[in-house]
Design a protein around this motif. Structure first.
Motif, PDB file in Angstrom:
ATOM      1  N   LEU A 123      -0.049  56.244  37.225  1.00 18.55           N
ATOM      2  CA  LEU A 123       0.727  56.082  36.006  1.00 18.55           C
ATOM      3  C   LEU A 123       1.727  54.945  36.167  1.00 18.55           C
ATOM      4  O   LEU A 123       1.964  54.160  35.247  1.00 18.55           O
ATOM      5  CB  LEU A 123       1.452  57.384  35.649  1.00 18.55           C
ATOM      6  N   TYR A 126      -0.032  51.772  35.747  1.00 19.70           N
ATOM      7  CA  TYR A 126      -0.233  51.484  34.333  1.00 19.70           C
ATOM      8  C   TYR A 126       1.029  50.899  33.714  1.00 19.70           C
ATOM      9  O   TYR A 126       0.973  49.959  32.921  1.00 19.70           O
ATOM     10  CB  TYR A 126      -0.648  52.750  33.593  1.00 19.70           C
ATOM     11  N   PHE A 127       2.162  51.445  34.068  1.00 20.36           N
ATOM     12  CA  PHE A 127       3.436  50.948  33.549  1.00 20.36           C
ATOM     13  C   PHE A 127       3.635  49.478  33.888  1.00 20.36           C
ATOM     14  O   PHE A 127       3.969  48.666  33.037  1.00 20.36           O
ATOM     15  CB  PHE A 127       4.583  51.754  34.160  1.00 20.36           C
ATOM     16  N   GLU A 130       1.400  46.997  32.060  1.00 26.06           N
ATOM     17  CA  GLU A 130       1.879  46.631  30.730  1.00 26.06           C
ATOM     18  C   GLU A 130       3.130  45.777  30.818  1.00 26.06           C
ATOM     19  O   GLU A 130       3.320  44.864  30.025  1.00 26.06           O
ATOM     20  CB  GLU A 130       2.190  47.890  29.920  1.00 26.06           C
ATOM     21  N   ILE A 134       3.832  42.251  28.435  1.00 22.41           N
ATOM     22  CA  ILE A 134       4.696  42.079  27.264  1.00 22.41           C
ATOM     23  C   ILE A 134       5.578  40.834  27.349  1.00 22.41           C
ATOM     24  O   ILE A 134       5.655  40.078  26.379  1.00 22.41           O
ATOM     25  CB  ILE A 134       5.494  43.371  27.023  1.00 22.41           C
ATOM     26  N   TYR A 137       3.572  37.860  26.442  1.00 26.52           N
ATOM     27  CA  TYR A 137       3.321  37.732  25.011  1.00 26.52           C
ATOM     28  C   TYR A 137       4.444  36.950  24.335  1.00 26.52           C
ATOM     29  O   TYR A 137       4.204  36.033  23.548  1.00 26.52           O
ATOM     30  CB  TYR A 137       3.183  39.126  24.382  1.00 26.52           C
ATOM     31  N   PHE A 156      -3.120  39.249  23.408  1.00 23.11           N
ATOM     32  CA  PHE A 156      -2.395  40.523  23.525  1.00 23.11           C
ATOM     33  C   PHE A 156      -3.275  41.689  23.097  1.00 23.11           C
ATOM     34  O   PHE A 156      -3.349  42.708  23.784  1.00 23.11           O
ATOM     35  CB  PHE A 156      -1.130  40.471  22.674  1.00 23.11           C
ATOM     36  N   PHE A 160      -4.433  44.721  25.371  1.00 23.79           N
ATOM     37  CA  PHE A 160      -3.849  46.024  25.003  1.00 23.79           C
ATOM     38  C   PHE A 160      -4.946  47.064  24.787  1.00 23.79           C
ATOM     39  O   PHE A 160      -4.814  48.213  25.215  1.00 23.79           O
ATOM     40  CB  PHE A 160      -2.984  45.863  23.750  1.00 23.79           C
ATOM     41  N   VAL A 161      -6.031  46.651  24.132  1.00 26.38           N
ATOM     42  CA  VAL A 161      -7.153  47.588  23.959  1.00 26.38           C
ATOM     43  C   VAL A 161      -7.661  48.013  25.330  1.00 26.38           C
ATOM     44  O   VAL A 161      -7.885  49.201  25.596  1.00 26.38           O
ATOM     45  CB  VAL A 161      -8.276  46.930  23.131  1.00 26.38           C
ATOM     46  N   LEU A 164      -5.322  50.528  26.905  1.00 26.44           N
ATOM     47  CA  LEU A 164      -5.377  51.873  26.317  1.00 26.44           C
ATOM     48  C   LEU A 164      -6.610  52.621  26.797  1.00 26.44           C
ATOM     49  O   LEU A 164      -6.545  53.812  27.090  1.00 26.44           O
ATOM     50  CB  LEU A 164      -5.370  51.774  24.791  1.00 26.44           C
ATOM     51  N   LEU A 165      -7.738  51.892  26.904  1.00 32.39           N
ATOM     52  CA  LEU A 165      -8.936  52.559  27.412  1.00 32.39           C
ATOM     53  C   LEU A 165      -8.692  53.014  28.845  1.00 32.39           C
ATOM     54  O   LEU A 165      -9.082  54.115  29.243  1.00 32.39           O
ATOM     55  CB  LEU A 165     -10.134  51.614  27.336  1.00 32.39           C
ATOM     56  N   LEU A 167      -5.877  53.864  30.058  1.00 40.02           N
ATOM     57  CA  LEU A 167      -4.995  55.035  30.010  1.00 40.02           C
ATOM     58  C   LEU A 167      -5.806  56.308  29.803  1.00 40.02           C
ATOM     59  O   LEU A 167      -5.540  57.342  30.427  1.00 40.02           O
ATOM     60  CB  LEU A 167      -3.967  54.864  28.888  1.00 40.02           C
TER      61      LEU A 167
END
Lengths: 469, 465
Positions: A123, A126-127, A130, A134, A137, A156, A160-161, A164-165, A167
């Motif tokens: 996790l 993952y943080f 991202e 950002i 971007y 972006f 981002f997609v 999310l996958l 995640l």
């Protein structure tokens, strides 16, 4: 404590940077902060120091703030730590509007990258994944080229997609762990059935493939590289694409061994197609930035193909090459930026004969170009040799086809050198001046690193032996 | 019990304050003070101190989740009063009454978090709804506001009728207003003649609740009402009222979902409703030019995510709905408080806000990032809990994948505002001067969202310990 410092120094200095009023102060402060990170990063190479950090973070979820460093992480930490001061120093003469925000966001990006390479909790990984995205971007959208808003947004949304996958994949695995934990050890200990692996594999892989990028998910990349401010492009292509490769080595293949073997052929073929395709397009380019962008796709494609061939010697090559490619490509961007800043154009057709005006730049670029085509005595040769060795062991024909990209690489790289630096003196280059000061200094250091590791690559090979997640 | 009585009392106090106080901003401070009393009273009960104890004969029951939810709602209302209080003053002359009506809505919320039977549930829904019809039409000179109010009233009454019909059928089948699922179960399986009544009753209940939370295909009122109502009250309706509706929805159906006819059919209905809600909310929001209308559709899309809590009732849903309420309400209240200050509600009206009002642009960005569910903001953990609850126990992976793809679509329209503020040139104008206090309040709210995004235990810790 060392791993924590590698993240903490950039974060804290980024927050301070936002509050600086003076543009030059922000510039200097960013340079100082990134140099401090570099010193800590070099210290982290020593085998004796304690290289783990663990603290409670989200007890309700079973996630901990745990960081650790092994040979693979060290290689990328080193790359990240070297890149930022190099980028700051080489673009020192560029003036950005609201430069405090620019440098603050750059340092935040560094923190995100460091976190991705250090995290040993999914996790947390993952943080940071991202967090690295950002700031980029905003950097590209505010300080980029003419078409920046649409292009950056495409970049972006793509990533981002993918995230999310990923995640969903992470959550899927999390509920399969017996102790409901995100720790990498729990994930490694999972005994997944083949059908479970087949689904979750793609959820993770798409995220990583977009980041690398692998054909056919690469379409965001050339536009994003072209439109970003050069300092950001250097980070994007030098360090950020390595996130995808790192994640495949660290997370994907160990967790899904069965699915990896099952889908390896498809991915290798897609990667090789991407290599040839990108090389062919690179030959037709007239813009230095786009050429380097496509050449970067070709290099990353090779790394990905070798990764999925699952041969130890090839993997050693990939790990070395991740570092080397980062250094080489940043060097090429510095040259491209220097040319654009001085002459106001990046098109070959408008340039020519620059070697007469700037012989030092010409010599440095030739070395960088040789490294880009992996000639012996440059750092890239060692990595590429090991990688092709691994690929040959996997499949002779695939290695043969992939080998064509070496020839194509030589074609477009040398063509670029020839058109810009030799031949007739073009009108645009009439008033060209030699590079000086910081740019020259940084390029010389990079070239020394390239030749140094090309002649004596043993320290890097040793580093790749210490992988223990 | 404290909160129910205090909120009704506060409403009455606010009505009289309009007679006694002529200064508009004084009324606002009275409202804030009354709300603080309400929060303290609720916290007393949360920690087991009953100041008022009335035997409700089993009609009401108070549990920690409900009381904690009340606290979140009250704190969100406090943020709303502080940020948008001055905008409430500008709606019309009857400031005290607006505040009084808001307190009556809060009274409805507190009943909805503590009902223990369909009778109190119905009363709660009505107390919640009627003040909203008035608030929607409070801009009396504005035709759009009148239209929205009438539309809301007619549609709302209609759905209340359906609700009442459902309750009647269930009462007929079970002979009780109780929520115990065993009674429903015995009614469904026990009496073959009465068997059809209970499921039909539950479907009617379900439909009317879908209407209240604006889940597709019962959402058609929402965009017009949200667009027509004065922006300050849209903010309140889209956040606090909606969250309370969800809480009641989940409280009502969490026990019953297992008993509702054959199991797979129930999940299939919800599956379809979630997908339609996400589809309509997100796709329509993409095409909006007015930020206010875009937010109305985005609130439908967010409802799709909140329905996950209903789809998969397990231990994650409770934490999830609490976090979602906090994250979504705080962010939306912040966005609306900025929106009401803007001269032009269209996307172009935000062009170049980062130059003219950097603090507003920055905090607005944080709020939009939170709504998109980007990590480091509270919105991420809100979405995380919803996704986790759906994946847990072998739930539907396909539904989750559809949901995240729509989450990516939502990024598209949320980021259009960020792009306008930061990357486009323009002169974004505000209709009133921005005070220092307003900026400080915005920064505090943005900080809360970021803190919850890094460390959500800060909120859930209160609940568990």
């Amino acid at each position: 404590m060392i791993p924590l410092l590698l993240i903490l120094i950039p974060v804290v200095s980024a927050i301070l940077t936002f509050f600086l009023k003076n543009g030059n102060a922000a510039k200097n402060w960013a340079l100082i902060a990134s140099t401090a990170t570099l010193i800590v990063g070099l210290y982290a190479l020593c085998p004796a120091c304690k290289l783990e950090f663990d603290a409670a973070w989200l007890p309700l979820l079973g996630s901990r703030f745990s960081l650790s460093l092994d040979g693979l992480s060290k290689m990328l930490i080193l790359l990240t730590a070297i890149s930022f001061p190099v980028v700051f120093a080489s673009t020192y003469n560029n003036d950005y509007k609201q430069s405090n925000a620019f440098y603050g966001l750059m340092l935040l990006t560094q923190a995100g990258l460091m976190g991705v390479f250090l995290a040993s909790d999914c996790l947390l990984f993952y943080f940071f994944w991202e967090l690295a995205l950002i700031p980029v971007y905003f950097l590209c959208s505010i300080w980029g080229g003419e078409k920046r808003i649409a292009v950056t947004f495409k970049f972006f949304v793509y990533t981002f997609v993918g995230s999310l996958l990923m995640l969903i994949g992470i959550l899927y695995l999390y509920f399969l762990t017996p102790d409901h934990s995100f720790a990498i050890k729990s994930f490694y200990a999972l005994k997944l059935s083949a059908s479970q692996q087949n689904v979750a594999f793609w959820l993770f892989f798409i995220a990583f493939a977009i980041k690398m990028p692998i054909f056919p998910l690469h379409t965001w990349q050339p536009d994003a590289y072209e439109q970003s401010p050069t300092a950001v492009t250097m980070i994007l292509s030098g360090v950020m694409v390595k996130m995808g490769i790192y994640a495949v080595i660290r997370w994907l293949i160990p967790i899904f061994p069965l699915a990896t073997v099952k889908y390896a052929d498809i991915i290798i073929i897609a990667s090789v197609i991407g290599m040839i395709y990108a090389s062919l397009i690179a030959i037709r380019q007239d813009d230095v930035k786009r050429l380097v962008a496509y050449s970067s796709i070709a290099h990353i494609g090779l790394m990905s193909a070798v990764l999925f061939s699952l041969k130890t010697i090839g993997w050693n090559g990939v790990m070395i090459q991740m570092f080397n490619h980062g250094i080489n490509v940043i060097g090429l961007w510095i040259v491209a930026d220097a040319i654009e800043q001085k002459l106001g154009t990046r098109k070959f057709s408008e340039l020519g004969g620059l070697a007469q005006k700037a012989p030092v730049l010409a010599i440095l670029l030739v070395v960088l170009a040789f490294a880009n085509v992996a000639l012996p005595l440059t750092n890239a040769f060692v990595g590429e040799f090991l990688m092709f060795n691994g690929l040959f062991q996997y499949n002779f024909w695939i290695a043969g086809v992939a080998g064509i990209s070496i020839i194509l690489g030589a074609v477009y790289t040398l063509n670029m050198v020839q058109k810009i630096f030799y031949g007739q003196l073009a009108p645009a280059t009439q008033n060209a001046l030699e590079i000086k000061g910081n740019v020259q200094f940084v390029l010389i250091i990079l070239v020394l690193v390239i030749i140094g590791f090309g002649v004596y690559p043993q320290p890097m090979i040793d580093l790749t032996k210490h992988i223990h997640p | 019990m404290n909160a129910i009585i205090l909120s009704a009392l506060c409403g009455v106090v606010m009505m009289f304050s309009g007679i006694l106080l002529k200064n508009k901003s004084a009324i606002k401070y009275v409202a804030i003070a009354a709300l603080l009393v309400l929060i303290i009273g609720n916290l007393f009960q949360f920690y087991g101190v009953y100041t008022v104890d009335i035997d409700s004969k089993g009609l009401l029951s108070f549990d920690r989740t409900g009381l904690f939810f009340n606290t979140i709602i009250f704190v969100a209302t406090l943020a709303y009063f502080i940020l948008s209080g001055s905008d409430i003053e500008r709606v019309g002359p009857d400031v005290a009454e607006y505040f009084a009506l808001i307190f009556f809505v809060l009274c409805g919320v507190t009943i909805l978090t503590s009902f223990n039977g369909l009778l109190m549930f119905f009363i709660g829904i009505e107390i919640l709804s009627i003040p909203l019809y008035i608030l929607t039409g409070s801009d009396k000179k504005n035709l759009k506001s009148n239209e929205a109010s009438l539309k809301y009233f007619l549609m709302g009454s209609f759905s209340t009728g359906i609700l009442l019909m459902g309750i009647t059928l269930i009462y007929g089948a079970t002979g009780s207003f109780g929520l115990q699922s065993t009674t429903v179960k015995s009614a469904v399986t026990g009496f073959s003649s009465a068997g059809i009544l209970a499921p039909v009753g539950l479907v009617l209940l379900f439909i009317s609740m879908c209407f209240k939370v604006s889940a597709a295909p019962f959402h058609f009122w929402a965009p017009d009402v949200y667009d027509g109502a004065p922006s300050v009250f849209t903010s309140f309706m889209a956040t606090i009222v909606k969250a309370a509706g969800f809480f009641a929805f989940i409280k009502l159906f969490a026990a019953k979902s297992a008993d509702f006819g054959p199991g797979p059919a129930w999940t299939l209905i919800l599956y379809v409703i979630i997908v339609i809600t996400l589809l309509i909310g997100n796709i329509t929001a993409v095409f909006q030019q007015s930020v206010k209308r875009m937010l109305a559709y985005s609130s439908i899309a967010q409802a799709g995510f909140m329905l996950f809590a209903l789809y998969s009732s397990n231990e994650f849903t409770k934490d999830g709905i609490l976090l979602y309420t906090a994250a979504y309400s705080f962010a939306t209240i912040g966005i609306f408080s900025i929106l009401t200050k803007m001269e032009d509600y269209s996307l172009d009206g935000f062009n170049g806000l980062s130059k003219s009002q950097p603090v507003l642009a920055f905090t607005n960005t944080v709020f939009f990032l939170s709504l998109s569910g980007i990590p480091l903001t509270a919105g991420f953990f809100a979405k995380y809990y919803m996704l986790a609850s759906a994946i847990k126990g072998g739930g539907s992976l396909s539904l989750v994948i559809i949901a995240v793809l729509f989450a990516a679509v939502s990024v598209y329209y949320y980021f259009k505002v960020i792009q306008a503020m930061y990357f486009k040139e323009g002169v974004a104008a505000t209709n009133t001067p921005i005070t220092g206090n307003f900026k400080v309040a915005l920064i505090v709210l943005a900080a809360v969202i970021i803190i919850l995004g890094i460390y959500p235990t800060a909120l859930l810790g209160f609940y568990y310990f």
